[in-house]
Motif scaffolding. Structure first.
Motif, mmCIF file in Angstrom:
data_model
loop_
_atom_site.group_PDB
_atom_site.id
_atom_site.type_symbol
_atom_site.label_atom_id
_atom_site.label_comp_id
_atom_site.label_asym_id
_atom_site.label_seq_id
_atom_site.Cartn_x
_atom_site.Cartn_y
_atom_site.Cartn_z
ATOM 1 N N ALA A 61 0.851 -1.190 0.000
ATOM 2 C CA ALA A 61 0.000 0.000 0.000
ATOM 3 C C ALA A 61 0.885 1.238 0.000
ATOM 4 N N VAL A 62 0.514 2.207 -0.794
ATOM 5 C CA VAL A 62 1.204 3.502 -0.819
ATOM 6 C C VAL A 62 0.242 4.525 -0.232
ATOM 7 N N VAL A 63 0.542 5.011 0.970
ATOM 8 C CA VAL A 63 -0.350 5.940 1.654
ATOM 9 C C VAL A 63 -0.057 7.364 1.204
ATOM 10 N N GLU A 64 -1.110 8.078 0.817
ATOM 11 C CA GLU A 64 -0.973 9.457 0.351
ATOM 12 C C GLU A 64 -1.940 10.346 1.128
ATOM 13 N N ASN A 65 -1.418 11.379 1.760
ATOM 14 C CA ASN A 65 -2.250 12.336 2.488
ATOM 15 C C ASN A 65 -2.623 13.476 1.557
ATOM 16 N N LYS A 66 -3.928 13.703 1.399
ATOM 17 C CA LYS A 66 -4.429 14.792 0.558
ATOM 18 C C LYS A 66 -5.411 15.629 1.372
ATOM 19 N N PRO A 67 -4.909 16.457 2.293
ATOM 20 C CA PRO A 67 -5.810 17.233 3.158
ATOM 21 C C PRO A 67 -6.423 18.424 2.424
ATOM 22 N N GLY A 68 -7.491 18.947 3.017
ATOM 23 C CA GLY A 68 -8.119 20.155 2.505
ATOM 24 C C GLY A 68 -9.621 20.025 2.372
ATOM 25 N N ALA A 69 -10.313 21.154 2.613
ATOM 26 C CA ALA A 69 -11.770 21.248 2.416
ATOM 27 C C ALA A 69 -12.540 20.187 3.198
ATOM 28 N N ASN A 70 -12.185 20.016 4.470
ATOM 29 C CA ASN A 70 -12.869 19.033 5.320
ATOM 30 C C ASN A 70 -12.824 17.626 4.746
ATOM 31 N N GLY A 71 -11.760 17.311 4.019
ATOM 32 C CA GLY A 71 -11.613 15.983 3.437
ATOM 33 C C GLY A 71 -12.205 15.838 2.055
ATOM 34 N N ALA A 72 -12.856 16.898 1.557
ATOM 35 C CA ALA A 72 -13.554 16.801 0.271
ATOM 36 C C ALA A 72 -12.595 16.678 -0.911
ATOM 37 N N ILE A 73 -11.407 17.236 -0.798
ATOM 38 C CA ILE A 73 -10.438 17.158 -1.902
ATOM 39 C C ILE A 73 -10.055 15.702 -2.157
ATOM 40 N N ALA A 74 -9.714 14.992 -1.110
ATOM 41 C CA ALA A 74 -9.342 13.580 -1.246
ATOM 42 C C ALA A 74 -10.523 12.736 -1.681
ATOM 43 N N ALA A 75 -11.696 13.017 -1.124
ATOM 44 C CA ALA A 75 -12.879 12.234 -1.461
ATOM 45 C C ALA A 75 -13.236 12.375 -2.938
ATOM 46 N N GLU A 76 -13.176 13.581 -3.451
ATOM 47 C CA GLU A 76 -13.462 13.793 -4.872
ATOM 48 C C GLU A 76 -12.423 13.100 -5.741
ATOM 49 N N PHE A 77 -11.158 13.153 -5.304
ATOM 50 C CA PHE A 77 -10.085 12.500 -6.050
ATOM 51 C C PHE A 77 -10.355 10.999 -6.193
ATOM 52 N N VAL A 78 -10.733 10.355 -5.096
ATOM 53 C CA VAL A 78 -10.990 8.913 -5.132
ATOM 54 C C VAL A 78 -12.271 8.611 -5.898
ATOM 55 N N ALA A 79 -13.294 9.435 -5.714
ATOM 56 C CA ALA A 79 -14.559 9.208 -6.418
ATOM 57 C C ALA A 79 -14.361 9.204 -7.932
ATOM 58 N N LYS A 80 -13.389 9.984 -8.420
ATOM 59 C CA LYS A 80 -13.148 10.099 -9.865
ATOM 60 C C LYS A 80 -11.993 9.214 -10.350
ATOM 61 N N ALA A 81 -11.398 8.441 -9.444
ATOM 62 C CA ALA A 81 -10.278 7.576 -9.826
ATOM 63 C C ALA A 81 -10.783 6.373 -10.622
ATOM 64 N N ASP A 82 -9.863 5.703 -11.316
ATOM 65 C CA ASP A 82 -10.228 4.491 -12.048
ATOM 66 C C ASP A 82 -10.824 3.477 -11.070
ATOM 67 N N PRO A 83 -11.989 2.930 -11.382
ATOM 68 C CA PRO A 83 -12.638 1.987 -10.460
ATOM 69 C C PRO A 83 -12.098 0.569 -10.612
#
Length: 322
Positions: A61-83
């Protein structure tokens, strides 16, 4: 009949494709996206689960911290990632429920854009007060608030945080009013409780247990159905007469919404085995977390219920983000 045969063949092809994908998965390291800075609860849980992936899935596992906007930045990133299962999100109650209740322009929705993997861990909040507050139980705090409307103050780690909304829920349930004092994080709030600058707060159990045991703050109730082993002398919310005040702060794991079910099943199996391993389970308990390791279906229902619950609280309280 010909149309039916073609549809059946297509469906069979999809099933076989998904099964083949699951058998070959994973083919590269898995990105574990954390919506907050290193050292927080999501980071601790994500790294703990990820530490077992090489052993359980054959890829690190490669852990990546993407903070910002109450967690919304990371959540949007994952939601749009290749499924394809190679990108997952480990996030909190805020990311998976409160944000959807709080932000009208949120660019993802938990129930729509994620494939639930597991509700990983939970921890109750503790209703804490300054040491000299003339209330020694939850009912006595309510009586004090009714006797002196607007005189009491409560602090939180920020507007829209789980501790803020728990206090707002109590106000709505008890028809009382107290002044909200938002901070940027729970540590400053806890400091001012101990310094008698603020009257009360709801904080995660693991963050305040030592302060309670040392007498630097009082604990009136744990927001759980039963007493917690780390604070056996503190009544539960149910015991105190407030069954609707059962609230947990939690961490969970999800993948992009269209991730194949077979891949989700493999990720779920690995995450659950990691959480139930003796070393990680013990570590979670030491920092105040209770391991849940739910099924994807259980987490999906829980997430939807949490979104609905906090949407009602936010709407009724007219709560706006900072």
């Amino acid at each position: 009949m010909f149309w039916f045969s073609r549809c059946a063949a297509a469906a069979a092809g999809i099933v076989l494709s998904g099964a083949a994908h699951a058998q070959s998965f994973p083919t590269k390291p898995i990105r574990v996206i954390i919506p907050f800075v290193a050292g927080g609860s999501s980071d601790i849980v994500g790294r703990a689960i990820g530490s077992k992936f090489s052993e359980l899935l054959g890829q690190p596992a490669v852990v990546e911290n993407k903070p910002g906007a109450n967690g919304a930045i990371a959540a949007e990133f994952v939601a749009k990632a290749d499924p394809d299962g190679h990108t997952i999100l480990v996030g909190s109650i805020g990311v998976f429920s409160i944000n959807a209740a709080l932000f009208k322009d949120l660019r993802y929705h938990p129930a729509r854009d994620f494939a639930p993997i597991t509700l990983a861990v939970t921890t109750p909040n503790v209703l804490i007060t300054k040491p000299d507050l003339p209330a020694n139980s939850l009912p006595e705090l309510i009586q004090l608030a009714k006797k002196h409307p607007g005189r009491l103050s409560y602090c939180s780690s920020g507007s829209g945080s789980s501790d803020h909304l728990t206090a707002e829920l109590l106000k709505q349930m008890s028809d009382t009013f107290a002044v909200h004092v938002p901070y940027r994080g729970g540590a400053a709030c806890q400091t001012d409780i101990m310094g008698s600058q603020v009257d009360y707060s709801f904080q995660n159990l693991g963050a305040v247990t030592n302060y309670i045991k040392s007498g630097r703050m009082k604990a009136l109730a744990v927001t759980a159905r039963t007493r917690h082993p780390q604070l056996p002398n503190v009544p539960s919310a149910v015991e105190a007469g407030f069954p609707e005040l059962v609230v947990t702060s939690w961490q969970a794991v999800a993948a992009p919404g269209k991730t194949p079910r077979e891949v989700v099943a493999r990720l779920h199996d690995a995450a659950v085995k990691a959480l139930r391993s003796s070393d990680i389970g013990e570590r979670m308990n030491q920092i105040g977390f209770d391991v849940v390791a739910s099924t994807p279906e259980e987490f999906g229902k829980f997430m939807k219920d949490e979104v609905d619950r906090w949407t009602r609280v936010v709407k009724r309280g007219g709560i706006k983000p900072d």
